[in-house]
Design an enzyme around this catalytic site. Structure first.
Site, mmCIF file in Angstrom:
data_model
loop_
_atom_site.group_PDB
_atom_site.id
_atom_site.type_symbol
_atom_site.label_atom_id
_atom_site.label_comp_id
_atom_site.label_asym_id
_atom_site.label_seq_id
_atom_site.Cartn_x
_atom_site.Cartn_y
_atom_site.Cartn_z
ATOM 1 N N ASN A 41 7.994 -28.758 -41.917
ATOM 2 C CA ASN A 41 8.718 -27.493 -42.039
ATOM 3 C C ASN A 41 10.207 -27.728 -41.804
ATOM 4 O OD1 ASN A 41 6.496 -25.294 -42.163
ATOM 5 N ND2 ASN A 41 5.880 -26.525 -40.394
ATOM 6 N N ASP B 204 5.211 -17.565 -38.170
ATOM 7 C CA ASP B 204 5.578 -16.512 -37.229
ATOM 8 C C ASP B 204 5.801 -15.161 -37.908
ATOM 9 O OD1 ASP B 204 6.409 -15.178 -35.009
ATOM 10 O OD2 ASP B 204 8.097 -16.484 -34.565
ATOM 11 N N PHE C 253 6.775 -28.830 -32.892
ATOM 12 C CA PHE C 253 7.210 -27.501 -32.475
ATOM 13 C C PHE C 253 8.730 -27.422 -32.366
ATOM 14 C CE2 PHE C 253 2.847 -27.747 -31.353
ATOM 15 C CZ PHE C 253 2.351 -26.450 -31.293
ATOM 16 N N PHE D 162 15.559 -17.048 -37.001
ATOM 17 C CA PHE D 162 14.498 -18.061 -36.958
ATOM 18 C C PHE D 162 13.907 -18.159 -38.363
ATOM 19 C CE2 PHE D 162 10.699 -20.291 -35.762
ATOM 20 C CZ PHE D 162 10.940 -20.869 -34.526
#
Length: 349
Positions: free
Chosen positions: A129, A80, A329, A27
């Site tokens: 992003n 994150d 998201f 990720f």
């Protein structure tokens, strides 16, 4: 209120399963501010690469290194902890002398570059992003492949991810308790998280109901339409539906859904009646948002991942790359591809 896991799918419920984030390297997030440092000013923009530490922790460590108060270090968004992420921090350090940030050391964190900047970096001040995700142990490769092709054309629902609602939905539960008891909430962070969760849940519900219609992207009288990539919107009228539909089909315009709150929602006539009916049962959350003076706003109903590409490493492992605008998201994209094992709620926005 519809549970997040039960929200309507745009492409139908995925047939396959897979593992998201088997390890942090699966990720990867690269923040895109949309601008370059000025090269002068009282602030210093610092681009960092981190793995295994959250944004606030790194910001506090940077403040300590620079011998400034923690509030003098800001960032555009949380990234994150359990991922490999690149992002910018901003430290207010007046004076002509540039500190040697190459000497900043923190386990799991590396300074990539830094430069002077004129303005403070504020929360939300980013363009978007870029994501690189690896899905492992994927079943039904053919279904996932077809979904990726379909997403390129039709996008995905622009749902707020489960992480917006907290682990186990704790933020939304907090908002409901607050709405029911009317007890003052002094903690500013809790207030912010709970109000955000309440408004996000109502938006998700409106989108989920709209997705149940046969033609999801059909413009109706009174829809609030947004220029793609812009925040401004206008209301559709019956006289111009055909032309507006053409522009929606060309992805020049986006149909929006309400972020309920105080003031007018933005839609009119048929579209407004639909939105009000979709959340008619959620009177407590709506009353809370009005009482706390959270202004109503609009958000695009669908999300089109940009620069979407993928590469199958083998029959059960696929690497997916795409770019999303700020506030969107990645997990809402993954949700349309596979049924994942694990809880999204620990993944930072």
């Amino acid at each position: 209120m519809i549970e997040f896991d039960n929200l309507t799918y745009l492409h139908g419920k995925p047939q396959g399963t897979g593992l998201l984030k088997a390890n942090p390297e699966d990720f990867v997030v690269v923040e895109d501010l949309g601008f370059e440092p000025d090269g002068e000013g009282e602030h210093i923009l610092v681009r960092i690469l981190k793995n295994g530490c959250n944004t606030r922790f790194v910001a506090d460590a940077l403040a300590k290194f620079l011998k400034i108060h923690a509030r003098e270090v800001s960032f555009a968004g949380q990234k994150d902890k359990h991922a490999v992420t690149e992002q910018w921090l901003c430290a207010r350090v007046p004076g002509k002398e540039m500190p040697d940030l190459s000497a900043f050391q923190l386990e799991g964190c590396q300074v990539l570059e830094y430069a002077r900047h004129k303005r403070k970096l504020r929360l939300g001040a980013l363009k978007g992003n870029a994501f690189t995700l690896v899905l492992r142990e994927v079943s039904n490769r053919d279904d996932v492949e077809q979904r990726l092709i379909d997403i390129c054309v039709k996008g995905v629902p622009n749902y707020f991810g489960a992480q917006r609602f907290g682990i186990g939905g704790s933020n939304l539960q907090g908002a409901l308790r607050w709405a029911q008891t009317n007890t003052p909430v002094r903690d500013r962070n809790k207030r912010s998280f709970w109000l955000s969760a309440a408004r996000s849940a109502l938006f998700n519900q409106i989108v989920a109901e709209r997705l149940k219609k046969a033609d999801v992207n059909q413009v109706v009288d009174g829809d609030a339409l947004q220029l793609a990539g812009r925040g401004s919107w206008f209301v559709a009228t019956t006289e111009e539906l055909a032309e507006l539909q053409r522009r929606v089909n060309d992805k020049e315009l986006m149909i929006t859904a309400a972020l309920p709150g105080s003031g007018e929602w933005g839609t009119q006539r048929e579209a407004l009646a639909f939105e009000q009916a979709a959340v008619a049962a959620e009177t407590e959350l709506q009353a809370l948002l009005v009482r706390e003076k959270v202004e109503a706003a609009r958000r695009a109903m669908l999300l089109y991942p940009q620069q979407l590409s993928w590469n199958w490493w083998d029959d059960v492992t696929v690497e997916i790359r795409f770019w999303l605008p700020a506030g969107s998201f990645a997990t809402s994209v993954v949700r349309e591809l596979i049924n994942t094992t694990g809880d999204y709620a620990h993944i930072a926005e």
